[in-house]
Motif scaffolding. Structure first.
Motif, PDB file in Angstrom:
ATOM      1  N   ASP A 146      33.195  40.038  30.189  1.00 28.92           N
ATOM      2  CA  ASP A 146      34.378  39.552  30.895  1.00 28.92           C
ATOM      3  C   ASP A 146      34.521  40.257  32.239  1.00 28.92           C
ATOM      4  O   ASP A 146      34.821  39.631  33.264  1.00 28.92           O
ATOM      5  CB  ASP A 146      35.633  39.778  30.049  1.00 28.92           C
ATOM      6  CG  ASP A 146      36.886  39.225  30.697  1.00 28.92           C
ATOM      7  OD1 ASP A 146      36.789  38.214  31.432  1.00 28.92           O
ATOM      8  OD2 ASP A 146      37.972  39.789  30.481  1.00 28.92           O
ATOM      9  N   ALA A 147      34.288  41.570  32.261  1.00 30.16           N
ATOM     10  CA  ALA A 147      34.400  42.329  33.502  1.00 30.16           C
ATOM     11  C   ALA A 147      33.403  41.832  34.535  1.00 30.16           C
ATOM     12  O   ALA A 147      33.728  41.703  35.722  1.00 30.16           O
ATOM     13  CB  ALA A 147      34.187  43.816  33.236  1.00 30.16           C
ATOM     14  N   SER A 148      32.187  41.550  34.097  1.00 29.45           N
ATOM     15  CA  SER A 148      31.158  41.055  35.006  1.00 29.45           C
ATOM     16  C   SER A 148      31.597  39.737  35.641  1.00 29.45           C
ATOM     17  O   SER A 148      31.393  39.503  36.840  1.00 29.45           O
ATOM     18  CB  SER A 148      29.846  40.871  34.241  1.00 29.45           C
ATOM     19  OG  SER A 148      28.798  40.548  35.114  1.00 29.45           O
ATOM     20  N   THR A 149      32.231  38.882  34.855  1.00 28.49           N
ATOM     21  CA  THR A 149      32.743  37.614  35.381  1.00 28.49           C
ATOM     22  C   THR A 149      33.905  37.844  36.339  1.00 28.49           C
ATOM     23  O   THR A 149      34.012  37.190  37.385  1.00 28.49           O
ATOM     24  CB  THR A 149      33.201  36.706  34.223  1.00 28.49           C
ATOM     25  OG1 THR A 149      32.090  36.436  33.371  1.00 28.49           O
ATOM     26  CG2 THR A 149      33.756  35.396  34.745  1.00 28.49           C
ATOM     27  N   ARG A 150      34.762  38.773  35.994  1.00 28.93           N
ATOM     28  CA  ARG A 150      35.937  39.047  36.815  1.00 28.93           C
ATOM     29  C   ARG A 150      35.581  39.574  38.203  1.00 28.93           C
ATOM     30  O   ARG A 150      36.326  39.363  39.159  1.00 28.93           O
ATOM     31  CB  ARG A 150      36.861  40.055  36.105  1.00 28.93           C
ATOM     32  CG  ARG A 150      37.671  39.453  34.987  1.00 28.93           C
ATOM     33  CD  ARG A 150      38.508  40.514  34.283  1.00 28.93           C
ATOM     34  NE  ARG A 150      39.347  39.887  33.275  1.00 28.93           N
ATOM     35  CZ  ARG A 150      40.541  39.359  33.513  1.00 28.93           C
ATOM     36  NH1 ARG A 150      41.051  39.413  34.734  1.00 28.93           N
ATOM     37  NH2 ARG A 150      41.239  38.802  32.557  1.00 28.93           N
ATOM     38  N   ILE A 151      34.465  40.273  38.302  1.00 24.83           N
ATOM     39  CA  ILE A 151      34.048  40.765  39.615  1.00 24.83           C
ATOM     40  C   ILE A 151      33.947  39.593  40.591  1.00 24.83           C
ATOM     41  O   ILE A 151      34.347  39.674  41.751  1.00 24.83           O
ATOM     42  CB  ILE A 151      32.691  41.504  39.530  1.00 24.83           C
ATOM     43  CG1 ILE A 151      32.777  42.697  38.583  1.00 24.83           C
ATOM     44  CG2 ILE A 151      32.235  41.950  40.914  1.00 24.83           C
ATOM     45  CD1 ILE A 151      33.836  43.685  38.893  1.00 24.83           C
ATOM     46  N   THR A 152      33.421  38.487  40.098  1.00 26.43           N
ATOM     47  CA  THR A 152      33.233  37.306  40.944  1.00 26.43           C
ATOM     48  C   THR A 152      34.557  36.729  41.416  1.00 26.43           C
ATOM     49  O   THR A 152      34.684  36.284  42.562  1.00 26.43           O
ATOM     50  CB  THR A 152      32.453  36.221  40.168  1.00 26.43           C
ATOM     51  OG1 THR A 152      31.205  36.783  39.743  1.00 26.43           O
ATOM     52  CG2 THR A 152      32.188  35.012  41.044  1.00 26.43           C
ATOM     53  N   THR A 153      35.567  36.746  40.547  1.00 24.63           N
ATOM     54  CA  THR A 153      36.850  36.124  40.892  1.00 24.63           C
ATOM     55  C   THR A 153      37.847  37.085  41.509  1.00 24.63           C
ATOM     56  O   THR A 153      38.698  36.667  42.298  1.00 24.63           O
ATOM     57  CB  THR A 153      37.475  35.489  39.639  1.00 24.63           C
ATOM     58  OG1 THR A 153      37.662  36.506  38.636  1.00 24.63           O
ATOM     59  CG2 THR A 153      36.580  34.396  39.089  1.00 24.63           C
ATOM     60  N   GLU A 154      37.747  38.366  41.179  1.00 27.38           N
ATOM     61  CA  GLU A 154      38.760  39.321  41.633  1.00 27.38           C
ATOM     62  C   GLU A 154      38.309  40.190  42.807  1.00 27.38           C
ATOM     63  O   GLU A 154      39.126  40.554  43.654  1.00 27.38           O
ATOM     64  CB  GLU A 154      39.178  40.233  40.465  1.00 27.38           C
ATOM     65  CG  GLU A 154      39.862  39.485  39.337  1.00 27.38           C
ATOM     66  CD  GLU A 154      40.240  40.372  38.156  1.00 27.38           C
ATOM     67  OE1 GLU A 154      40.939  39.886  37.259  1.00 27.38           O
ATOM     68  OE2 GLU A 154      39.828  41.554  38.136  1.00 27.38           O
ATOM     69  N   VAL A 155      37.025  40.553  42.830  1.00 27.73           N
ATOM     70  CA  VAL A 155      36.550  41.500  43.846  1.00 27.73           C
ATOM     71  C   VAL A 155      35.817  40.802  44.989  1.00 27.73           C
ATOM     72  O   VAL A 155      36.135  41.018  46.164  1.00 27.73           O
ATOM     73  CB  VAL A 155      35.630  42.567  43.203  1.00 27.73           C
ATOM     74  CG1 VAL A 155      35.080  43.517  44.268  1.00 27.73           C
ATOM     75  CG2 VAL A 155      36.398  43.357  42.140  1.00 27.73           C
ATOM     76  N   THR A 156      34.836  39.976  44.667  1.00 25.44           N
ATOM     77  CA  THR A 156      33.997  39.361  45.695  1.00 25.44           C
ATOM     78  C   THR A 156      34.790  38.613  46.765  1.00 25.44           C
ATOM     79  O   THR A 156      34.490  38.759  47.960  1.00 25.44           O
ATOM     80  CB  THR A 156      32.959  38.429  45.050  1.00 25.44           C
ATOM     81  OG1 THR A 156      32.165  39.189  44.119  1.00 25.44           O
ATOM     82  CG2 THR A 156      32.049  37.819  46.097  1.00 25.44           C
TER      83      THR A 156
END
Length: 214
Positions: free
Chosen positions: A148-158
């Protein structure tokens, strides 16, 4: 990712350093898991308070020198079957860290290389995604949190990478994520730790153990 009685373990001390007694067979087969403990761990980006949420960090098996949000995301990708080199390359691309060592002590490096100051900001932002993933995970287990964290990087950080890198401090970088975060609590600055030789954000009171991700 759950501590079992008898596994090698310890607590980080000053500078985020830790010492554990483990065999080469253990450290070559299993990752080291670092548990950030709410009300006990101190994130040295915010040294006057303890962190408010439990969460965990790790690093790929055999890479024990530095444990950070960045090494955790690399580990998340290797857990899906990627090679270490593939995972590192993908994370560098995703986080705009071309040419930088994701396993470095970026706090120490940033005094001589401003690119590592930007990487510190990015790591703090990544830590927020890790906290969000763990906070919302229920009892799904550490492997599910990493995914989930790996996916969230795409939506929250990138999407905010440029602003995150340009932030004056890591705390300012994490505040940028609060503007779009969907968790009911405000996001918190991340935390990480290292072994005897180096550290990243230098946290106190992090529980360290060697164990299989379950």
């Amino acid at each position: 990712g759950v501590f079992d009685l008898g596994e090698p373990n310890g607590l980080t001390g000053d500078g985020g350093q830790f010492t554990i007694t483990a065999s080469e067979a253990q450290t070559s087969a299993y990752p080291i898991i670092a548990k950030v403990i709410a009300g006990q761990t101190i994130d040295m980006d915010m040294p006057n308070q303890t962190v408010a949420r439990d969460y965990a960090l790790t690093s790929p098996v055999g890479r024990t020198g530095v444990i950070s949000p960045l090494t955790t995301i690399v580990a998340a990708k290797t857990s899906t079957g990627m090679s270490l080199s593939q995972a590192e390359a993908e994370v560098r691309t995703q986080l705009g860290a071309s040419g930088l060592d994701l396993f470095s002590d970026y706090v120490a490096q940033k005094s001589t290389d401003s690119n590592y100051a930007k990487l510190h900001n990015v790591a703090a932002a990544v830590a927020v995604s890790l906290q969000n993933a763990q906070y919302l995970s229920g009892n799904q287990g550490f492997a599910a949190v990493l995914a989930d964290a790996s996916t969230r990087i795409t939506t929250e950080v990138t999407p905010k990478l440029t602003q995150i890198k340009a932030a004056s401090t890591p705390s300012d970088a994490t505040a940028l994520l609060a503007q779009t975060n969907t968790v009911s609590e405000p996001p918190l600055s991340g935390s990480n730790n290292t072994n005897n030789n180096s550290n990243t954000k230098r946290c106190l009171g992090v529980c360290i153990s060697v164990g299989a991700v379950k």
